[in-house]
Design a protein around this motif. Structure first.
Motif, mmCIF file in Angstrom:
data_model
loop_
_atom_site.group_PDB
_atom_site.id
_atom_site.type_symbol
_atom_site.label_atom_id
_atom_site.label_comp_id
_atom_site.label_asym_id
_atom_site.label_seq_id
_atom_site.Cartn_x
_atom_site.Cartn_y
_atom_site.Cartn_z
ATOM 1 N N LEU A 190 0.631 -1.086 0.006
ATOM 2 C CA LEU A 190 -0.289 0.025 -0.069
ATOM 3 C C LEU A 190 0.870 1.325 -0.055
ATOM 4 N N LYS A 191 0.306 2.294 -0.683
ATOM 5 C CA LYS A 191 0.992 3.617 -0.566
ATOM 6 C C LYS A 191 -0.157 4.437 0.190
ATOM 7 N N ILE A 192 0.423 5.357 1.047
ATOM 8 C CA ILE A 192 -0.384 6.631 1.624
ATOM 9 C C ILE A 192 0.270 7.877 1.056
ATOM 10 N N THR A 193 -0.484 8.806 1.127
ATOM 11 C CA THR A 193 0.307 10.096 0.340
ATOM 12 C C THR A 193 -0.865 11.181 1.366
ATOM 13 N N ILE A 228 5.045 5.584 2.442
ATOM 14 C CA ILE A 228 4.183 6.693 3.108
ATOM 15 C C ILE A 228 5.040 7.891 2.374
ATOM 16 N N ILE A 229 4.052 8.925 1.708
ATOM 17 C CA ILE A 229 4.768 9.846 0.864
ATOM 18 C C ILE A 229 4.051 11.155 1.577
ATOM 19 N N LEU A 230 5.241 12.122 2.011
ATOM 20 C CA LEU A 230 4.622 13.393 2.446
ATOM 21 C C LEU A 230 4.808 14.208 1.181
ATOM 22 N N ASP A 231 3.851 14.946 0.797
ATOM 23 C CA ASP A 231 3.495 15.916 -0.113
ATOM 24 C C ASP A 231 3.689 17.315 0.323
ATOM 25 N N GLY A 232 4.841 17.926 0.369
ATOM 26 C CA GLY A 232 4.886 19.235 0.879
ATOM 27 C C GLY A 232 4.741 20.450 -0.148
#
Length: 418
Positions: free
Chosen positions: A184-187, A302-306
């Motif tokens: 899984l990928k969480i953004t 886990i992706i943190l989209d700043g």
């Protein structure tokens, strides 16, 4: 024997005798002294005054190194509450059961360890600790003393998850029952309902100022390195400096990342690879970043989209489906499918019950340390500006001395972690 130890030794023990209801002895609403938990709050700025207002236990003491903060807190509580300048005096009180820690994060670990060693239970503000090494010390101290510990964030078990438009529970349920597939990928970014608060940035050219009379600046710094005083370094804007926190990641990271960790079922591990896209970091003042990615050994991310670039990204996606804001999904009839599937395991979500029954709270020192580690891994990646490889068992970076130096950072004398 103090009350905390009595509860610890007698929790779960039953006896065959007749119990007279409390209201018969003391009237409606009566609470027997033996049933009443007591607390003290260390750090009574904005969040500390929120802790002081809680009604689930009796407040005995408040503490702050800023006289104005302390006076403001004392003016809003009962007259029999005692004010303190030095938190060590609070920890010496045998009549205090629970210590609430609402100081800046550079104090969290030291106070948590000292509170546990003093026989107290602990309710600590987020982030749990400022470094990974400090988190390990808190876990050890809580285990050593049999304390009950909680972090002051709650989205894994209660409330809408910021602007995602849903509680965490149905998302966890979908993952638990395999509806999205694996990995899984969480953004986590603006378009998923999360703001990274880049206004928590430090000043790079701040001239020293006179220390205000009401503030004990040396005690405010405590274990942090000595830096000349400037009003921007303390109180409402301290988050902009690496010595005390980590900008928006430090402020919001555990709020956002702990539920992500829970959804993915990663409470007992950490990512193995961390990558970052960010400008070169200032050594003192926290700045901005564009993107942080963290990958687990099984491929979950886990992706943190700043930079707010992932406009069309779902909150969570797998090979078999996606979930967007407001529980919108490409899985047909998702709500109906979820209604027929088993729920996640129940969690103990009332801290006072956890204390009385000597049971782990839903967000405790162990899983809290792992979600705080997500925050601290992100901070280290920003500070170093490059990819990192992490061993989640040893909790060390692999063949990376520069990164490992940021795991265990020295404290300013005379402060040390036992």
């Amino acid at each position: 024997m103090n009350r905390r130890n009595f509860l610890k030794k007698t929790a779960g023990v039953s006896a065959a005798f007749t119990i007279i209801p409390r209201h018969v002895l003391g009237g409606s609403g009566f609470t027997a002294p033996s049933d009443e938990l007591t607390r003290a709050v260390i750090g009574v700025g904005g969040m500390g005054r929120w802790h002081a207002r809680l009604q689930n236990s009796r407040l005995l003491a408040v503490c702050d190194v800023d006289k104005n903060h302390l006076d403001r807190a004392l003016n809003m509580v009962d007259r029999d509450v005692t004010g303190y300048h030095d938190f060590r005096e609070v920890l010496q009180r045998q009549d205090v059961d629970i210590i609430h820690i609402a100081t800046p994060p550079h104090w969290h670990a030291l106070m948590s360890v000292m509170a546990a060693d003093a026989g107290k239970d602990i309710w600590c503000e987020k982030p749990m600790t400022r470094t990974i090494g400090e988190g390990k010390k808190v876990v050890e101290a809580v285990k050593r003393n049999g304390s009950i510990f909680r972090i002051n964030t709650w989205f894994r078990f209660r409330s809408d998850f910021y602007r995602l438009g849903t509680h965490v529970a149905p998302v966890k349920k979908a993952v638990l029952n395999g509806l999205l597939g694996w990995p899984l990928k969480i953004t986590i970014g603006k378009y998923q309902g999360f703001e990274w608060k880049f206004y928590w940035s430090g000043l790079t050219q701040a001239n020293p100022e006179w220390i205000p009379e009401e503030l004990d600046y040396d005690m405010w710094l405590g274990p942090a390195p000595y830096k000349p005083y400037h009003a921007h370094r303390v109180h409402a804007t301290f988050r902009g400096y690496w010595d005390y926190d980590g900008g928006g990641v430090g402020d919001m990271g555990q709020h956002y990342l702990d539920p992500a960790q829970y959804i993915l079922g990663k409470d007992d591990t950490s990512p193995v690879e961390i990558d970052v896209d960010a400008p070169q970091a200032h050594p003192d003042a926290v700045g901005s970043w564009r993107r942080i990615s963290m990958k687990y050994a099984d491929g979950c991310e886990i992706i943190l989209d700043g930079a707010a670039k992932d406009k069309d990204a779902p909150f969570i996606e797998g090979p078999d489906g996606k979930i967007f804001r407001d529980m919108k999904s490409d899985i047909p009839d998702l709500a109906k499918k979820l209604a027929s599937l088993p729920d996640p395991e129940p969690q103990l979500i009332e801290f006072i019950d956890a204390v009385k029954n000597r049971q782990k709270f839903a967000l405790n020192e162990q899983n809290g340390h792992r979600s705080a580690t997500l925050v601290n891994l992100s901070k280290i990646a920003i500070q170093l500006g490059r990819k990192l490889h992490f061993d989640p068992v040893k909790q060390q970076f692999i063949d990376d001395d520069a990164a490992n130096r940021l795991i265990d950072q020295p404290m300013r004398a005379p402060w040390i972690l036992p």
